[in-house]
Scaffold this motif. Structure first.
Motif, PDB file in Angstrom:
ATOM      1  N   THR A 108       0.841  -1.205   0.000  1.00 33.50           N
ATOM      2  CA  THR A 108       0.000   0.000   0.000  1.00 33.50           C
ATOM      3  C   THR A 108       0.873   1.250   0.000  1.00 33.50           C
ATOM      4  O   THR A 108       0.624   2.202  -0.755  1.00 33.50           O
ATOM      5  CB  THR A 108      -0.933  -0.003   1.227  1.00 33.50           C
ATOM      6  N   LEU A 109       1.904   1.268   0.824  1.00 29.29           N
ATOM      7  CA  LEU A 109       2.816   2.414   0.877  1.00 29.29           C
ATOM      8  C   LEU A 109       3.479   2.658  -0.476  1.00 29.29           C
ATOM      9  O   LEU A 109       3.545   3.795  -0.959  1.00 29.29           O
ATOM     10  CB  LEU A 109       3.886   2.178   1.949  1.00 29.29           C
ATOM     11  N   VAL A 110       3.951   1.595  -1.098  1.00 31.05           N
ATOM     12  CA  VAL A 110       4.621   1.732  -2.390  1.00 31.05           C
ATOM     13  C   VAL A 110       3.659   2.251  -3.447  1.00 31.05           C
ATOM     14  O   VAL A 110       3.987   3.153  -4.227  1.00 31.05           O
ATOM     15  CB  VAL A 110       5.226   0.381  -2.823  1.00 31.05           C
ATOM     16  N   ALA A 111       2.458   1.690  -3.487  1.00 26.91           N
ATOM     17  CA  ALA A 111       1.481   2.090  -4.492  1.00 26.91           C
ATOM     18  C   ALA A 111       1.109   3.562  -4.353  1.00 26.91           C
ATOM     19  O   ALA A 111       1.075   4.300  -5.351  1.00 26.91           O
ATOM     20  CB  ALA A 111       0.231   1.219  -4.388  1.00 26.91           C
ATOM     21  N   LYS A 112       0.843   3.992  -3.145  1.00 32.34           N
ATOM     22  CA  LYS A 112       0.431   5.390  -2.956  1.00 32.34           C
ATOM     23  C   LYS A 112       1.559   6.363  -3.301  1.00 32.34           C
ATOM     24  O   LYS A 112       1.310   7.436  -3.845  1.00 32.34           O
ATOM     25  CB  LYS A 112      -0.037   5.598  -1.511  1.00 32.34           C
ATOM     26  N   LYS A 113       2.809   5.992  -2.998  1.00 39.09           N
ATOM     27  CA  LYS A 113       3.931   6.874  -3.365  1.00 39.09           C
ATOM     28  C   LYS A 113       4.156   6.895  -4.875  1.00 39.09           C
ATOM     29  O   LYS A 113       4.754   7.831  -5.399  1.00 39.09           O
ATOM     30  CB  LYS A 113       5.205   6.438  -2.628  1.00 39.09           C
ATOM     31  N   ALA A 114       3.662   5.848  -5.551  1.00 36.52           N
ATOM     32  CA  ALA A 114       3.735   5.807  -7.014  1.00 36.52           C
ATOM     33  C   ALA A 114       2.473   6.404  -7.649  1.00 36.52           C
ATOM     34  O   ALA A 114       2.293   6.328  -8.866  1.00 36.52           O
ATOM     35  CB  ALA A 114       3.922   4.371  -7.488  1.00 36.52           C
ATOM     36  N   HIS A 115       1.610   6.991  -6.817  1.00 42.12           N
ATOM     37  CA  HIS A 115       0.374   7.646  -7.273  1.00 42.12           C
ATOM     38  C   HIS A 115      -0.594   6.660  -7.925  1.00 42.12           C
ATOM     39  O   HIS A 115      -1.283   6.991  -8.891  1.00 42.12           O
ATOM     40  CB  HIS A 115       0.692   8.795  -8.226  1.00 42.12           C
ATOM     41  N   VAL A 116      -0.632   5.444  -7.392  1.00 41.27           N
ATOM     42  CA  VAL A 116      -1.578   4.428  -7.849  1.00 41.27           C
ATOM     43  C   VAL A 116      -2.623   4.240  -6.756  1.00 41.27           C
ATOM     44  O   VAL A 116      -2.282   4.119  -5.577  1.00 41.27           O
ATOM     45  CB  VAL A 116      -0.876   3.081  -8.125  1.00 41.27           C
ATOM     46  N   LYS A 117      -3.887   4.195  -7.130  1.00 42.84           N
ATOM     47  CA  LYS A 117      -4.953   4.018  -6.143  1.00 42.84           C
ATOM     48  C   LYS A 117      -4.919   2.612  -5.558  1.00 42.84           C
ATOM     49  O   LYS A 117      -4.498   1.655  -6.207  1.00 42.84           O
ATOM     50  CB  LYS A 117      -6.314   4.303  -6.777  1.00 42.84           C
ATOM     51  N   VAL A 118      -5.395   2.522  -4.300  1.00 40.01           N
ATOM     52  CA  VAL A 118      -5.377   1.258  -3.560  1.00 40.01           C
ATOM     53  C   VAL A 118      -6.774   0.916  -3.068  1.00 40.01           C
ATOM     54  O   VAL A 118      -7.497   1.779  -2.554  1.00 40.01           O
ATOM     55  CB  VAL A 118      -4.417   1.336  -2.351  1.00 40.01           C
ATOM     56  N   ALA A 119      -7.148  -0.349  -3.223  1.00 36.64           N
ATOM     57  CA  ALA A 119      -8.372  -0.890  -2.628  1.00 36.64           C
ATOM     58  C   ALA A 119      -7.980  -1.872  -1.540  1.00 36.64           C
ATOM     59  O   ALA A 119      -7.151  -2.757  -1.775  1.00 36.64           O
ATOM     60  CB  ALA A 119      -9.221  -1.581  -3.692  1.00 36.64           C
ATOM     61  N   THR A 145      -5.602   4.387   2.108  1.00 39.57           N
ATOM     62  CA  THR A 145      -6.334   3.642   1.084  1.00 39.57           C
ATOM     63  C   THR A 145      -7.368   4.538   0.389  1.00 39.57           C
ATOM     64  O   THR A 145      -7.820   5.532   0.949  1.00 39.57           O
ATOM     65  CB  THR A 145      -7.024   2.420   1.744  1.00 39.57           C
ATOM     66  N   ASP A 146      -7.756   4.145  -0.832  1.00 42.74           N
ATOM     67  CA  ASP A 146      -8.764   4.895  -1.593  1.00 42.74           C
ATOM     68  C   ASP A 146     -10.147   4.246  -1.535  1.00 42.74           C
ATOM     69  O   ASP A 146     -11.156   4.936  -1.413  1.00 42.74           O
ATOM     70  CB  ASP A 146      -8.323   5.002  -3.060  1.00 42.74           C
ATOM     71  N   TYR A 147     -10.184   2.925  -1.638  1.00 44.39           N
ATOM     72  CA  TYR A 147     -11.456   2.200  -1.589  1.00 44.39           C
ATOM     73  C   TYR A 147     -11.412   1.225  -0.417  1.00 44.39           C
ATOM     74  O   TYR A 147     -10.489   0.416  -0.310  1.00 44.39           O
ATOM     75  CB  TYR A 147     -11.710   1.435  -2.892  1.00 44.39           C
ATOM     76  N   GLU A 167     -18.447   7.907   1.242  1.00 45.41           N
ATOM     77  CA  GLU A 167     -18.581   7.405  -0.128  1.00 45.41           C
ATOM     78  C   GLU A 167     -17.444   6.476  -0.540  1.00 45.41           C
ATOM     79  O   GLU A 167     -17.530   5.780  -1.558  1.00 45.41           O
ATOM     80  CB  GLU A 167     -18.680   8.570  -1.122  1.00 45.41           C
ATOM     81  N   GLN A 168     -16.368   6.436   0.255  1.00 44.69           N
ATOM     82  CA  GLN A 168     -15.256   5.539  -0.048  1.00 44.69           C
ATOM     83  C   GLN A 168     -15.383   4.181   0.648  1.00 44.69           C
ATOM     84  O   GLN A 168     -14.586   3.281   0.396  1.00 44.69           O
ATOM     85  CB  GLN A 168     -13.928   6.190   0.363  1.00 44.69           C
ATOM     86  N   GLN A 352     -18.124 -10.767  -5.639  1.00 39.64           N
ATOM     87  CA  GLN A 352     -18.982 -10.231  -6.699  1.00 39.64           C
ATOM     88  C   GLN A 352     -19.269  -8.752  -6.456  1.00 39.64           C
ATOM     89  O   GLN A 352     -19.200  -7.933  -7.380  1.00 39.64           O
ATOM     90  CB  GLN A 352     -20.294 -11.015  -6.743  1.00 39.64           C
ATOM     91  N   ARG A 353     -19.549  -8.384  -5.214  1.00 41.05           N
ATOM     92  CA  ARG A 353     -19.813  -6.973  -4.887  1.00 41.05           C
ATOM     93  C   ARG A 353     -18.564  -6.115  -5.103  1.00 41.05           C
ATOM     94  O   ARG A 353     -18.649  -4.984  -5.581  1.00 41.05           O
ATOM     95  CB  ARG A 353     -20.296  -6.862  -3.433  1.00 41.05           C
ATOM     96  N   ILE A 354     -17.398  -6.650  -4.739  1.00 38.33           N
ATOM     97  CA  ILE A 354     -16.146  -5.898  -4.888  1.00 38.33           C
ATOM     98  C   ILE A 354     -15.847  -5.625  -6.349  1.00 38.33           C
ATOM     99  O   ILE A 354     -15.587  -4.473  -6.745  1.00 38.33           O
ATOM    100  CB  ILE A 354     -14.984  -6.681  -4.229  1.00 38.33           C
ATOM    101  N   VAL A 355     -15.835  -6.658  -7.159  1.00 37.02           N
ATOM    102  CA  VAL A 355     -15.471  -6.489  -8.568  1.00 37.02           C
ATOM    103  C   VAL A 355     -16.506  -5.636  -9.296  1.00 37.02           C
ATOM    104  O   VAL A 355     -16.154  -4.810 -10.150  1.00 37.02           O
ATOM    105  CB  VAL A 355     -15.289  -7.861  -9.248  1.00 37.02           C
ATOM    106  N   THR A 356     -17.772  -5.792  -8.955  1.00 36.91           N
ATOM    107  CA  THR A 356     -18.817  -4.945  -9.567  1.00 36.91           C
ATOM    108  C   THR A 356     -18.560  -3.480  -9.257  1.00 36.91           C
ATOM    109  O   THR A 356     -18.663  -2.618 -10.140  1.00 36.91           O
ATOM    110  CB  THR A 356     -20.203  -5.367  -9.050  1.00 36.91           C
ATOM    111  N   HIS A 357     -18.197  -3.182  -8.008  1.00 37.21           N
ATOM    112  CA  HIS A 357     -17.927  -1.780  -7.645  1.00 37.21           C
ATOM    113  C   HIS A 357     -16.704  -1.248  -8.377  1.00 37.21           C
ATOM    114  O   HIS A 357     -16.707  -0.112  -8.863  1.00 37.21           O
ATOM    115  CB  HIS A 357     -17.724  -1.662  -6.146  1.00 37.21           C
TER     116      HIS A 357
END
Length: 364
Positions: A108-119, A145-147, A167-168, A352-357
């Motif tokens: 999560t730390l790496v992704a956010k520093k690379a400006h990639v959203k995290v679920a 986290t974003d989602y 909303e997140q 199913q709910r996760i991937v749909t969202h």
């Protein structure tokens, strides 16, 4: 829509399996979605990782960072270095992390520093015990986290209480239960069943791995002795976690009813849980499975991040206090253990709910 899915330890594999299967189902239905599976190598015993891919029908990871063991800092640093390179070479639209292991926080730390959203799947749960490494991982992960995909209304309410925008937060249910429901018809009797003369409802399943229970020889032997005394000669099946193996070698204890076995694959382990008299554990995820299977569960901790397993499931916190352990076993022997009640959205449809969202969020 490109998703990088991170798994690093045994519980992660059970959580990512239904998500991967739902992504593949959506692909077949024509959805524009793909995934890349990254195994950090945090758990490297073949029975704790490799066999899970085959049993749960998960494809071989696209990349294994092979971090292996080390201190908390060494593992975190190794995962971050490896995952940073992975994101540079294969940039995704979203990084999906699950649970609360070191890999979850580090990636999560790496992704956010690379400006990639995290679920974050299984967001918002808290034990209130910051001496647990997992609690720190949860707090850090959920802070950026974003989602947020939660297993309970209580987890969602906690996130709102600390300022997470409503909303997140998405209450989707429990992907661990997706995997359980999807595989109950496939569980297998372990090869040692006949050799140990096991019979349904006449043995206990024991798991211990929390540092507070297994890192100090005196505390470990005291707890184990008290558990075995209360078992009254019934077999206690103990799949030994790697961190506990050395401690067992250092003790001179010998109990005829204690059977130490290798870590089990998912299908064998769930078979053991489903047919046990009770589950004895300091784990979190196993309390969820025991509750859905309506198997009595004694947890050797003073807090839990999964309160629904207590209020609606079969779990009871007994800590390590001998009197509390004795009372719990007396209740069990008297046939007065509580029964599982329905738990909201633990219905096998969380993935199913996760991937749909996710598809809705990235539907351009």
């Amino acid at each position: 829509m490109r998703i990088t899915i991170v798994a690093g330890a045994r519980p992660n594999f059970m959580k990512i399996a239904p998500i991967i299967h739902e992504i593949e189902r959506q692909q077949e239905a024509g959805a524009s979605i793909s995934y890349r599976l990254i195994h950090t190598g945090q758990h490297y015993d073949s029975n704790l990782s490799a066999t899970f891919f085959e049993e749960l029908n998960i494809p071989v990871p696209h990349q294994n960072l092979e971090v292996h063991s080390g201190t908390q800092a060494e593992q975190t640093g190794g995962i971050m270095v490896g995952f940073e390179k992975e994101l540079e070479e294969n940039p995704p639209d979203l990084v999906l992390v699950v649970g609360d292991v070191t890999s979850t926080m580090a990636c999560t730390l790496v992704a956010k520093k690379a400006h990639v959203k995290v679920a974050h799947v299984e967001a918002g749960i808290r034990s209130g015990d910051r001496s647990m490494p997992e609690e720190i991982n949860r707090i850090v992960t959920d802070s950026i986290t974003d989602y947020f995909y939660t297993t309970s209304q209580q987890a969602s309410e906690h996130l709102q209480s600390i300022g997470t925008p409503k909303e997140q937060i998405h209450f989707v249910g429990n992907v661990m239960i997706d995997t359980l429901k999807n595989n109950l018809h496939r569980i297998k009797k372990p090869s040692f069943w006949e050799g140990l003369a096991l019979a349904a409802n006449e043995y206990y399943v024991l798991t211990l791995h929390r540092p507070s229970n297994v890192d100090a020889l005196e505390a470990f032997t005291s707890l184990l002795s008290h558990i075995l005394k209360n078992a009254n000669g019934a077999p206690v099946i103990f799949p030994v976690h790697p961190r506990t193996q050395k401690l067992l070698r250092d003790t001179s204890m010998s109990f005829k009813n204690l059977h130490c076995i290798e870590p089990q694959g998912y299908l064998h382990f769930i078979y053991l849980v489903k047919h046990a008299k009770a589950v004895l554990t300091d784990s979190g995820g196993i309390t969820e499975e025991a509750s859905i299977l309506n198997i009595p569960c004694l947890t050797f901790r003073d807090s839990t991040e999964r309160p629904e397993t207590i209020t609606q499931g079969t779990n009871t916190l007994v800590g390590t206090d001998p009197e509390a352990i004795d009372r719990a076993f007396r209740t069990l022997e008297a046939g007065q253990w509580k029964q599982t009640q329905p738990i909201e959205k633990w219905d096998g449809k969380a993935a199913q709910r996760i991937v749909t969202h996710i598809l809705q969020c990235y539907d351009h």
